[in-house]
Design a protein around this motif. Structure first.
Motif, PDB file in Angstrom:
ATOM      1  N   LEU A   5     -26.171  41.127  61.788  1.00 14.05           N
ATOM      2  CA  LEU A   5     -26.225  42.227  61.026  1.00 14.05           C
ATOM      3  C   LEU A   5     -27.647  42.708  60.513  1.00 14.05           C
ATOM      4  O   LEU A   5     -28.551  41.784  60.164  1.00 14.05           O
ATOM      5  CB  LEU A   5     -25.467  41.730  59.660  1.00 14.05           C
ATOM      6  N   VAL A  14     -19.111  47.030  56.094  1.00 10.70           N
ATOM      7  CA  VAL A  14     -19.009  46.028  57.014  1.00 10.70           C
ATOM      8  C   VAL A  14     -17.900  45.088  56.850  1.00 10.70           C
ATOM      9  O   VAL A  14     -17.701  44.558  55.727  1.00 10.70           O
ATOM     10  CB  VAL A  14     -20.463  45.212  56.865  1.00 10.70           C
ATOM     11  N   VAL A  45     -18.696  39.785  63.099  1.00 12.61           N
ATOM     12  CA  VAL A  45     -18.454  41.195  62.286  1.00 12.61           C
ATOM     13  C   VAL A  45     -17.323  42.176  63.063  1.00 12.61           C
ATOM     14  O   VAL A  45     -17.360  42.094  63.925  1.00 12.61           O
ATOM     15  CB  VAL A  45     -19.809  41.947  62.045  1.00 12.61           C
ATOM     16  N   ASP A  75     -18.273  48.061  61.525  1.00 12.69           N
ATOM     17  CA  ASP A  75     -19.629  48.368  60.929  1.00 12.69           C
ATOM     18  C   ASP A  75     -19.766  50.034  60.800  1.00 12.69           C
ATOM     19  O   ASP A  75     -19.689  50.376  61.939  1.00 12.69           O
ATOM     20  CB  ASP A  75     -20.585  47.528  61.373  1.00 12.69           C
TER      21      ASP A  75
END
Ligand code: ATP
Ligand code: ATP
Ligand code: MG
Ligand code: MG
Lengths: 472, 266, 196
Positions: free
Chosen positions: A26, A208, A216, A219
């Motif tokens: 991230l 997110v 993840v 996003d």
């Protein structure tokens, strides 16, 4: 300042086999405002703690790297402000103003500047009392506002907020969100964790979504994320705005009276209140923070001696015991008739594993081992706690602890269930599961009283509402 | 619920004194009195303590409420002395086997009880008129106590009323879950032990989280701390510090002059 | 997992040591409520005093066993004494001094093992030493007017014995139970746990 970069970041708490978060890549640029989503237990709180440099190496195991402006979080702590999920354990001092001043003193702010800053920030979050107010006499929501004030007073570059409005009444939540909006100017990076995102979306420009198993999931801007993944996310337990729940009205009209409160009160915490509780009906108790809802719940649960007025049980609920007030009943009799869920989940726990916690009630009421195991396994499954059966209740995430505390009351299926904020901190899937559980219970003829700020919950389930006014 | 808020008028001339000065004065006043067993010196000291009480903004009724367990202790002293007094000279007042009460036993008892009160009251008075936050601030600012320890202990103190609420919550939770002891004393004791253990576990967890929250707000940073609340140490505070031992010495001197002084003999 | 081996106190060491003392303040207060309601004569019963003595000394030994840092026993007992003074204990300020002397006893025991051993024998010694501190203070300050052989000496011995058993062995057992709940996971004393 305030740029955040994670590369393959992961963290495993000491004593756990599973990783709390894992494989997170991230990059958050300075000034961005990010909403961090994910199902309950996905590791959101853990990630925020890591960003604040508050995961000491002796408390678990790290994977990958995490950097703020190119440096490890522990080295830039003075530029990061964090508000945790549980306000109670982040208040340090005995008086509200001193508590806000605490951080300023630690950072060496000159004494002359401290009090003006304290007053200004208390005003900004809508704190309703003078700064001398003892922190021990604040309601849950009032504490949350104070905790936010404590973080804002430090004027952080990176502000981390973990469900800052979870315990607030709608008006108070609006005030806090307005305060957050004002506090984060173009230079402040904001990372916000919140389950109920509809109200939070105006505060952020990026969403997110953490995956429960690691990594993840999605996003991007809110529009893009929800357009591309809306259905899949909703199915996975993420609150996606604009998706309604089918209401679950009562299948039959309300049944017999179970409890009658006649000018029941507890000065100065609760003004005298009249109320009847019926079988087969879901009653929702609403009201602003500090109106005395939790106090009322304790009184109805037969746990607190009424300060004024009286509470009487019907023979339908209590049989021959109906002549005595519930707070005088012996505990086993009380537990068979009325189940209580406390506002703070941790007050509820009396054993050392999740399994024992759920088994305690059924065992006490004399169920056989087979029945106990079956009932416990069913609840664990439905509330997605099955992997945590051996965990200590105190190490659960906020949402997990909440579900467990509700489940303990449901395990014995008492005639009347009283729940204080049963749905806060839940993801969409467990929320739905809780609503279903409650609806089944009600339709089976049990009485249900819930204290709540959750308007969706009221809309979906409540047959009747009672709104408390604060003690004048 | 535990309530340790100060109970005095905060603007009373002596209640306003610096907490460190008050505490030191109480110790300096009480300690010399430990040196004697006679009734005269503690009686004088007690008279002084009761006379300055209004200056601390305390009412006699409040003091009685705080200090009444002392009466139990005094009773204990009396019983023990009747059974085990070292000095049983003087006129015999009552003789029933092991219980022999003589005039010197009574005199010693009077001395011990008065000493007990005279030594204990200064501390009771000081703590009844002192806010814990002010005490910690003053310990750091005036007594140069290490700030991390004083403020850390203060943060734990804040949990005191909270933990006593918690005790009630734990007790309620047990009741809600169907656990109680009824009238059986053994069950009562076990319930007490399990409640206490839960409280301790919860307290340690709370302490752990509190420590994290404190560090999050820079408690462990190396920047020198500033003080939002200034604790002045004035001439009046020095005066209090000097007067307290002087008064105690006067009480002892009078006792020596009157020939009643009885030193502690090991 | 690495665990800190330095003697510098972390914030968590300071706060948890103080919290242990505060929690015992609350426990003693609740104990007082329980017994005062049940039996006021309890306070007069001399033997009960000496038995209780060990209970009052638990915080010192427990603090040392949990925190495992120089000064932990002393700090814990000092805070405990201040708490009891704050709660309006009948002994007032003198408790603080007595608390320091008792804490010093346990501290010396841990120091004798150079803060390396925290097993049962160390705990017993620490308990006995706190008891010795308490007994000496009582012997010379509070009990001088009583008979030497029939009261003062047995009382002192009983105090030391009760402290060794209740405060020493008791605190050792308590530390183990606490470690099992996972509450001590950030301390060396809570290291051994099974994974879930
Ligand atoms: N101190 C701890 N010790 C052991 N395990 C922990 C600890 N804190 C959290 N966990 C576990 O780590 C996982 C992630 O927890 P975390 O609190 O980060 O979840 P979350 O995404 O914030 O969930 P929620 O929305 O319910 O608050 C959970 O399974 C939880 O049980
Ligand atoms: N033990 C206590 N002593 C004194 N005042 C208290 C105590 N507990 C609560 N209060 C006060 O009583 C009022 C009612 O508290 P209660 O916790 O019942 O409110 P609530 O309606 O549940 O609020 P919230 O929505 O924030 O949970 C609050 O103003 C609170 O400050
Ligand atoms: Mg969380
Ligand atoms: Mg409430």
């Amino acid at each position: 300042m305030g740029g955040v970069r994670l590369r393959g970041f992961g963290w495993r708490h000491a004593g756990r086999r599973a990783w709390a978060v894992r494989g997170v890549d991230l990059w958050v640029r300075r000034g961005e405002r990010v909403l961090l989503l994910g199902p309950s237990g996905a590791g959101k709180s853990t990630l925020l703690a890591a960003l604040a440099g508050l995961l000491p190496e002796d408390s678990g195991e790290q994977e990958g790297t995490i950097e703020i402006d190119g440096r490890p979080p522990a080295e830039v702590r003075e530029r990061v402000g964090i508000v945790f999920q549980d306000p109670q354990s982040q208040l340090v001092m005995a008086r509200s103003g001193d508590d806000v001043a605490f951080g300023l003193e630690n950072r060496g702010v000159p004494a002359a500047q401290i009090w003006p800053r304290v007053d200004e920030v208390l005003h900004r979050v809508g704190f309703p009392y003078h700064r001398d107010r003892p922190t021990a006499a604040l309601s849950g929501g009032e504490q949350q506002r104070l905790a936010l004030a404590g973080a804002l007073a430090l004027r952080p570059d990176l502000l981390l907020l973990d469900e800052p409005t979870a315990n607030l009444d709608p008006a108070g939540a609006d005030l806090v969100r307005a305060a957050i909006a004002r506090a984060v100017d173009g230079d402040t990076t904001l990372i916000l964790v919140e389950h109920r995102i509809a109200d939070a979306l105006p505060l952020v420009d990026r969403v997110v979504v953490l995956e429960a198993g690691g990594g993840v999931r999605a996003d991007g801007t809110p529009e893009a994320v929800f357009a591309a993944h809306g259905d899949a996310l909703a199915a996975d337990g993420v609150w996606v705005p604009g998706r309604q729940f089918p209401p679950r009205p009562a299948a039959a009209p309300a049944g017999e009276v179970l409890l009658t409160a006649d000018r029941l009160g507890q000065p100065p915490r609760l003004a005298p209140t009249n109320l009847t509780v019926r079988a087969g009906e879901a009653l929702a108790v609403l009201g602003p923070n500090g109106a005395g809802k939790s106090t009322l719940a304790l009184l109805l649960g037969g746990l607190l001696k009424p300060g004024t007025g009286r509470l009487s049980a019907s023979t339908e609920l209590a049989g021959a015991d109906a002549r005595t007030a519930p707070h005088r009943w012996r505990a086993p009799a009380l537990a068979r008739r009325i189940g209580s869920v406390f506002q703070d989940p941790e007050h509820q726990f009396v054993t050392s594993t999740v399994f024992d916690e759920l088994a305690l009630g059924p065992r006490r009421t004399g169920a056989t081992d087979v029945v106990v195991r079956q009932r416990v396994d069913d609840l664990l499954q439905r509330l997605r706690l099955d992997k945590l059966a051996g965990a200590n209740p105190y190490t659960l995430s906020g949402g997990e602890a909440r579900r467990l505390s509700v489940a303990t009351a449901l395990a014995t299926a008492p005639r009347l269930v009283i729940c204080d904020e049963p749905t806060f901190g839940q993801d969409r899937r467990t929320w739905q599961e809780l609503v279903d559980l409650f609806a089944e219970l009600r339709d089976a003829g049990h009485g249900l009283v819930t204290v709540t700020h959750d308007t969706d919950f009221v809309a979906a389930l409540a047959d009747r509402t009672l709104t408390l006014r604060p003690v004048p | 619920m535990i309530d340790f808020e100060p109970v005095a008028r905060p603007d009373a001339p002596l209640a306003r004194r610096n907490p460190v000065a008050k505490l030191a004065a109480a110790l300096l006043f009480a300690f010399p009195l430990l040196a004697t067993l006679d009734p005269v010196a503690p009686a004088i000291a007690l008279a002084v303590e009761l006379a300055v009480l209004p200056l601390f903004g305390l009412r006699y009724r409040v003091l009685l409420r705080r200090a009444w367990p002392l009466l139990l202790a005094a009773g204990g002293v009396l019983v023990t002395l009747v059974l085990f007094a070292a000095d049983r000279s003087g006129r015999v007042l009552l003789d029933a086997g092991p219980i022999m009460v003589t005039s010197s036993v009574l005199l010693t008892a009077l001395g011990l009880v008065l000493r007990l009160f005279a030594v204990a009251l200064p501390g009771v008075i000081v703590f009844a008129t002192t806010d814990p936050t002010d005490l910690a601030d003053a310990l750091v600012q005036n007594a140069k106590a290490p700030a991390r320890f004083a403020i850390g202990a203060l943060a734990a103190f804040r949990l005191l009323p909270l933990l006593s609420q918690e005790w009630q919550m734990i007790a309620m939770a047990r009741r809600a879950r169907g656990v109680d002891a009824g009238r059986n004393p053994v069950a009562k004791l076990r319930l007490f032990a399990s409640t206490a253990f839960t409280l301790l576990v919860g307290a340690i967890r709370r302490g752990t989280r509190l420590a994290v929250a404190m560090d999050a707000r820079g408690f462990d940073s190396t920047t020198p701390r500033t003080f939002a609340r200034h604790q002045p140490f004035s001439t009046a505070d020095w005066l209090l510090l000097i007067c307290a031992p002087a008064l105690a010495a006067t009480a002892l001197t009078i006792s020596i002059t009157l020939g009643t002084f009885t030193p502690l003999t090991p | 997992m690495k665990l800190p081996t330095t003697n510098r106190w972390r914030t968590i060491d300071i706060v948890v040591a103080a919290v242990i003392a505060v929690a015992f303040g609350v426990i003693f207060w609740a104990w007082g409520l329980l017994w005062r309601a049940v039996d006021p004569a309890f306070a007069f019963f001399p033997a009960s005093q000496a038995i209780m003595y060990g209970v009052w000394l638990i915080p010192a030994v427990l603090g040392g066993l949990v925190i495992r840092k120089p000064g932990a026993a002393l700090f814990c007992e000092a805070v405990a004494a201040t708490v009891s003074a704050l709660l309006g204990s009948e002994w007032g300020g003198v408790t603080i001094v007595q608390g320091l002397i008792q804490g010093l006893g346990a501290e010396l025991a841990f120091a004798a093992f150079r803060y390396r051993s925290f097993r049962l024998p160390t705990a017993l010694l620490a308990g006995a030493m706190t008891g010795l501190g308490a007994a000496l203070f009582d012997f010379f300050v509070w009990n001088t007017a009583y008979e030497l052989v029939s009261y003062r000496i047995p009382y002192a011995l009983f105090t030391v014995l009760s402290a060794a058993v209740i405060a020493g062995a008791g605190a050792h057992a308590l530390t183990n139970s606490l470690a099992r709940t996972g509450a001590l996971s950030r301390f060396p004393s809570g290291r051994t746990r099974t994974l879930v």
